[in-house]
Design an enzyme around this catalytic site. Sequence first.
Site, PDB file in Angstrom:
ATOM      1  N   SER A  69      65.901  74.720 126.455  1.00 28.24           N
ATOM      2  CA  SER A  69      66.585  74.698 125.151  1.00 28.24           C
ATOM      3  C   SER A  69      65.733  75.539 124.335  1.00 28.24           C
ATOM      4  CB  SER A  69      66.489  73.159 124.731  1.00 28.24           C
ATOM      5  OG  SER A  69      66.841  73.042 123.524  1.00 28.24           O
ATOM      6  N   ARG A  70      66.279  75.986 123.283  1.00 30.99           N
ATOM      7  CA  ARG A  70      65.643  76.662 122.146  1.00 30.99           C
ATOM      8  C   ARG A  70      65.329  75.916 120.986  1.00 30.99           C
ATOM      9  NH1 ARG A  70      68.952  80.277 124.622  1.00 30.99           N
ATOM     10  NH2 ARG A  70      70.532  79.955 122.758  1.00 30.99           N
ATOM     11  N   ASN A  71      65.695  74.574 121.099  1.00 31.81           N
ATOM     12  CA  ASN A  71      65.638  73.785 119.956  1.00 31.81           C
ATOM     13  C   ASN A  71      63.888  73.128 120.123  1.00 31.81           C
ATOM     14  OD1 ASN A  71      65.339  71.251 118.426  1.00 31.81           O
ATOM     15  ND2 ASN A  71      67.659  70.795 118.962  1.00 31.81           N
ATOM     16  N   LYS A  72      63.517  73.692 118.912  1.00 34.67           N
ATOM     17  CA  LYS A  72      61.938  73.214 118.618  1.00 34.67           C
ATOM     18  C   LYS A  72      61.814  71.936 118.539  1.00 34.67           C
ATOM     19  CE  LYS A  72      60.161  77.638 116.609  1.00 34.67           C
ATOM     20  NZ  LYS A  72      61.190  78.451 116.927  1.00 34.67           N
ATOM     21  N   ASP A 116      71.727  66.848 127.940  1.00 35.30           N
ATOM     22  CA  ASP A 116      73.114  66.815 127.250  1.00 35.30           C
ATOM     23  C   ASP A 116      73.178  65.527 126.584  1.00 35.30           C
ATOM     24  OD1 ASP A 116      75.284  68.382 126.711  1.00 35.30           O
ATOM     25  OD2 ASP A 116      76.276  67.232 128.082  1.00 35.30           O
ATOM     26  N   PHE A 172      71.701  64.733 111.760  1.00 35.26           N
ATOM     27  CA  PHE A 172      72.688  65.666 111.745  1.00 35.26           C
ATOM     28  C   PHE A 172      73.909  65.050 112.759  1.00 35.26           C
ATOM     29  CE2 PHE A 172      69.644  66.047 115.339  1.00 35.26           C
ATOM     30  CZ  PHE A 172      70.295  66.112 116.481  1.00 35.26           C
TER      31      PHE A 172
END
Length: 196
Positions: free
Chosen positions: A8-11, A71, A152
Amino acid sequence: MKEMVLASRNKHKLEEIGDILKEFNINIKSLDEVGLGNLEVVEDGETFEENSMKKAVEVMSRINAVVIADDSGLEVDALDNRPGVYSARFAGENATDEDNNKKLIEMLEDEENRKARFVSVISVAFPDGRKFHVRGECVGEIGYEKRGKSGFGYDPLFIVDGYDKTFAELGSDIKNKISHRANALVKLREKLAELL
């Protein structure tokens, strides 16, 4: 094992997973940090398990390191567990959170059964061929209108069992303790404790 890669690139996910696994002294790296920032894994599985394992295995095969992937999404009883793996694109390929929430409200307009659950499946793939996944859930129901400002996705519509508030009203401190991902991460920590 001194490091793992998160597919993932989600910090936010990186921090959350790093925090839960800190007792193992493992450095968690993102896709960007291992030079795979542009990698797009097609999530074409029919279950959260298939999609998260596909991501873990595909990244692991490129960098020969232990990889964690997740996921997650929303399952609504009255909609036969939809949106499920299509949660992010429920209202279409480039749908916004607003579009998805609007579609969900419309589909449940005349529905009394509003039971739902958030699901998170975290998969781990090792270069030696070992792999496993864990599943966490958070149960609640879908509200009739959006409430709250934080979070979100479907957070403003999801009223958590045991609380009279949506995820978006509870705020991230409480959400991160009781969420589907928090539950999956607890199981991940237990499983890694067995393996390490």
